[in-house]
Design a protein around this motif. Structure first.
Motif, PDB file in Angstrom:
ATOM      1  N   TRP A 276       1.515  -0.283   3.068  1.00  0.00           N
ATOM      2  CA  TRP A 276       0.866   0.761   2.260  1.00  0.00           C
ATOM      3  C   TRP A 276       1.510   1.425   1.052  1.00  0.00           C
ATOM      4  O   TRP A 276       2.447   1.596   1.187  1.00  0.00           O
ATOM      5  N   TRP A 277       0.741   1.074   0.180  1.00  0.00           N
ATOM      6  CA  TRP A 277       1.088   1.240  -1.331  1.00  0.00           C
ATOM      7  C   TRP A 277       2.641   0.660  -1.583  1.00  0.00           C
ATOM      8  O   TRP A 277       2.612  -0.550  -1.357  1.00  0.00           O
TER       9      TRP A 277
ATOM     10  N   LYS B   9       6.475  -0.783   3.201  1.00  0.00           N
ATOM     11  CA  LYS B   9       6.124  -1.839   4.261  1.00  0.00           C
ATOM     12  C   LYS B   9       7.086  -1.861   5.326  1.00  0.00           C
ATOM     13  O   LYS B   9       8.256  -1.465   5.230  1.00  0.00           O
TER      14      LYS B   9
END
Length: 269
Positions: free
Chosen positions: A95-96, A99
């Motif tokens: 996510w974004w 990790k």
């Protein structure tokens, strides 16, 4: 603040309390070093089991032990999150810029258990050893430094007094904060800068109180004719007994097993 129990002694009639303090210090140091050799789950499980066994033999209540771990929970969680999100390998969840990898999960578990076991070994040493016995043991273990003209007795005394004053100073901080709050000081709300400024009225009285306690302690020692370690004898002469050698053998087997696990099992870090 009152949850921090580092440096406190818990009186009890346990197997660990009766061990020679020199042996306890030496074996505690070796056990702490061994913690950093655990890089597989079997080694981690053995280390956790050995730590729980030490806690059980100390006869220190579980509530007191957990109370001593509570202050480091934030450090454990923070360290685990760093290792969780910055692990190497293929990401399981991403996510974004964050990790989560399999290696990150394993590393977070290993590091968290290591920190908790490390703190438990240190607290068990102070829980089961009186400050006087701790001073005598440190002085005995550092005796070879006398060949280098090091004042071993004063060094051991300083270390023990510093360790013993940790809970005393924390209790003093708690009292000062309560006094400041009763005068209208807000130390829990506002921005970080405001909270830092609110700490200043606590630090200054703490320094004054620390110097006053140090002066009172020095005066009390002078009144009792304390002049250092030259020519002083021990009220309780430390001697190694069969149980000390038995514990040493068990700890050496434990250390050898942990080292052997490094060659048998694959590292998870």
């Amino acid at each position: 603040m009152t949850d921090i129990t580092m440096g406190q002694y818990y009186p009890a009639d346990s197997f660990l309390h009766r061990l020679d303090p020199r042996m306890k210090i030496a074996l505690s140091i070796f056990s702490m070093v061994t913690i950093f050799l655990c890089n597989s789950f079997p080694a981690l499980g053995l280390m956790a089991a050995f730590t729980l066994l030490v806690c059980a033999l100390s006869r220190v209540p579980a509530k007191t032990i957990i109370k001593g771990i509570k202050p480091i929970i934030f450090i454990v969680i923070f360290t685990a999150l760093l290792n969780l999100f910055y692990g190497s390998g293929e990401p399981i969840i991403k996510w974004w810029i964050f990790k989560i990898t399999e290696n990150g999960i394993y590393t977070a578990i290993v590091v968290s258990v290591r920190i908790i076991c490390l703190v438990l070994f240190g607290t068990m040493l102070t829980y089961t050893t009186t400050p006087t016995a701790l001073t005598d043991a440190i002085e005995a273990l550092l005796k070879p430094l006398k060949l280098l003209h090091v004042d071993v007795h004063s060094f051991a005394m300083i270390m023990t007094i510093a360790l013993r004053f940790i809970p005393t100073l924390l209790e003093e901080v708690d009292k000062i904060m309560a006094a400041q709050k009763s005068r209208g000081a807000d130390m829990e709300n506002g921005s970080i800068i405001k909270r830092i400024k609110a700490v200043v009225p606590v630090i200054i009285p703490l320094f004054v109180s620390s110097f006053r306690r140090a002066n009172e302690l020095a005066y009390a020692m002078e009144c009792r004719c304390y002049r250092g370690g030259d020519g002083r004898t021990k009220m309780n002469v430390m001697t190694l007994k069969s149980r000390d050698y038995a514990v040493m053998a068990v700890v050496l087997i434990y250390i050898a097993t942990i080292i052997g696990f490094r060659f048998v099992f694959k590292s998870v870090m």
